[in-house]
Scaffold this motif. Structure first.
Motif, short mmCIF file in Angstrom:
data_model
loop_
_atom_site.label_atom_id
_atom_site.label_comp_id
_atom_site.label_asym_id
_atom_site.label_seq_id
_atom_site.Cartn_x
_atom_site.Cartn_y
_atom_site.Cartn_z
N ARG A 73 -2.85 11.54 -7.49
CA ARG A 73 -4.00 11.27 -7.69
C ARG A 73 -3.23 10.70 -9.84
O ARG A 73 -3.85 9.99 -10.75
N ASN A 74 -1.78 10.96 -9.62
CA ASN A 74 -1.03 10.33 -10.87
C ASN A 74 -0.35 8.96 -10.55
O ASN A 74 0.20 8.49 -11.23
N GLN A 75 -0.37 8.24 -9.44
CA GLN A 75 -0.20 7.35 -9.17
C GLN A 75 -1.23 5.73 -9.86
O GLN A 75 -2.52 6.16 -9.86
N PRO A 76 -0.82 5.48 -10.26
CA PRO A 76 -1.17 3.83 -10.75
C PRO A 76 -2.71 3.49 -9.73
O PRO A 76 -1.55 3.53 -8.88
N VAL A 77 -3.26 3.04 -10.58
CA VAL A 77 -4.53 2.77 -8.99
C VAL A 77 -4.05 1.01 -8.16
O VAL A 77 -3.91 0.87 -7.24
N SER A 78 -3.15 0.29 -9.46
CA SER A 78 -2.58 -0.47 -8.31
C SER A 78 -1.71 -0.36 -7.26
O SER A 78 -1.61 -1.15 -6.38
N THR A 79 -1.17 1.24 -7.18
CA THR A 79 -0.65 0.92 -5.72
C THR A 79 -1.26 1.37 -4.76
O THR A 79 -0.20 2.25 -4.42
N LYS A 80 -2.42 2.16 -5.61
CA LYS A 80 -3.61 2.70 -3.87
C LYS A 80 -3.12 1.55 -3.18
O LYS A 80 -3.46 0.35 -3.39
N LYS A 81 -3.51 1.66 -1.95
CA LYS A 81 -3.85 0.53 -0.59
C LYS A 81 -5.22 0.74 -0.69
O LYS A 81 -6.34 1.17 -0.64
N GLU A 82 -5.72 -0.59 -1.06
CA GLU A 82 -7.35 -1.12 -0.66
C GLU A 82 -7.43 -1.65 0.98
O GLU A 82 -6.49 -2.31 0.90
N LEU A 83 -8.65 -1.27 0.57
CA LEU A 83 -9.13 -1.82 2.09
C LEU A 83 -9.44 -3.50 2.37
O LEU A 83 -10.25 -4.10 1.16
N SER A 84 -8.49 -4.40 3.11
CA SER A 84 -8.94 -5.25 3.67
C SER A 84 -10.65 -5.52 3.85
O SER A 84 -11.60 -4.93 4.36
N GLU A 86 -11.56 -6.86 6.24
CA GLU A 86 -12.06 -7.06 7.87
C GLU A 86 -11.74 -5.77 8.21
O GLU A 86 -12.67 -5.19 9.04
N ASP A 87 -11.84 -5.03 7.26
CA ASP A 87 -11.66 -3.44 7.64
C ASP A 87 -13.43 -2.16 7.14
O ASP A 87 -13.62 -1.81 7.61
N ARG A 88 -13.51 -3.66 5.72
CA ARG A 88 -14.25 -3.06 5.33
C ARG A 88 -15.91 -3.47 6.52
O ARG A 88 -17.00 -2.42 6.56
N ASP A 89 -15.58 -4.10 7.31
CA ASP A 89 -16.78 -4.74 7.68
C ASP A 89 -16.48 -3.86 8.90
O ASP A 89 -17.51 -3.61 9.83
N TYR A 90 -15.53 -3.56 9.68
CA TYR A 90 -15.36 -2.76 10.80
C TYR A 90 -16.31 -1.42 10.08
O TYR A 90 -16.72 -0.61 11.26
N ILE A 91 -16.06 -0.54 9.40
CA ILE A 91 -16.16 0.21 9.52
C ILE A 91 -17.56 -0.13 9.31
O ILE A 91 -18.42 1.58 9.42
N SER A 92 -18.52 -0.61 8.58
CA SER A 92 -19.60 -0.79 8.13
C SER A 92 -20.74 -1.55 9.22
O SER A 92 -20.71 -1.17 10.67
#
Length: 92
Positions: A73-84, A86-92
């Motif tokens: 929770r204390n990590q800055p938003v920019s260091t969190k891994k975002e989904l690509s 391709e990953d979003r297409d695979y999940i949905s």
């Protein structure tokens, strides 16, 4: 009623009976002074202090996983891994 509730009620009744029977004055030595105090007061204060210490010692401690959640929770938003995309297409 649960077993725990019944046990607490019985213990409280026994403690109350014990305290009401022991009302005789006793000499209580505290450091340099001696004071005549009722047994009821001395035992009652000791029981209350015991409950407080037991409550403090018996509290659940933080686990390693709860520390992981705080770090995340204390990590800055920019260091969190975002989904690509391709990953979003695979999940949905």
């Amino acid at each position: 009623m649960s077993t725990k509730t019944i046990f607490i009620i019985i213990l409280t009744v026994l403690l109350t009976i014990f305290l009401t029977v022991n009302t005789d004055p006793v000499d209580f030595d505290f450091l340099v002074a001696t004071v005549a105090v009722s047994k009821l007061l001395v035992i009652g204060i000791c029981v209350i202090i015991g409950f407080i210490i037991g409550f403090i010692v018996g509290r659940p401690k933080k686990t390693i996983s709860s520390y992981d959640n705080e770090i995340e929770r204390n990590q800055p938003v920019s260091t969190k891994k975002e989904l690509s995309d391709e990953d979003r297409d695979y999940i949905s």
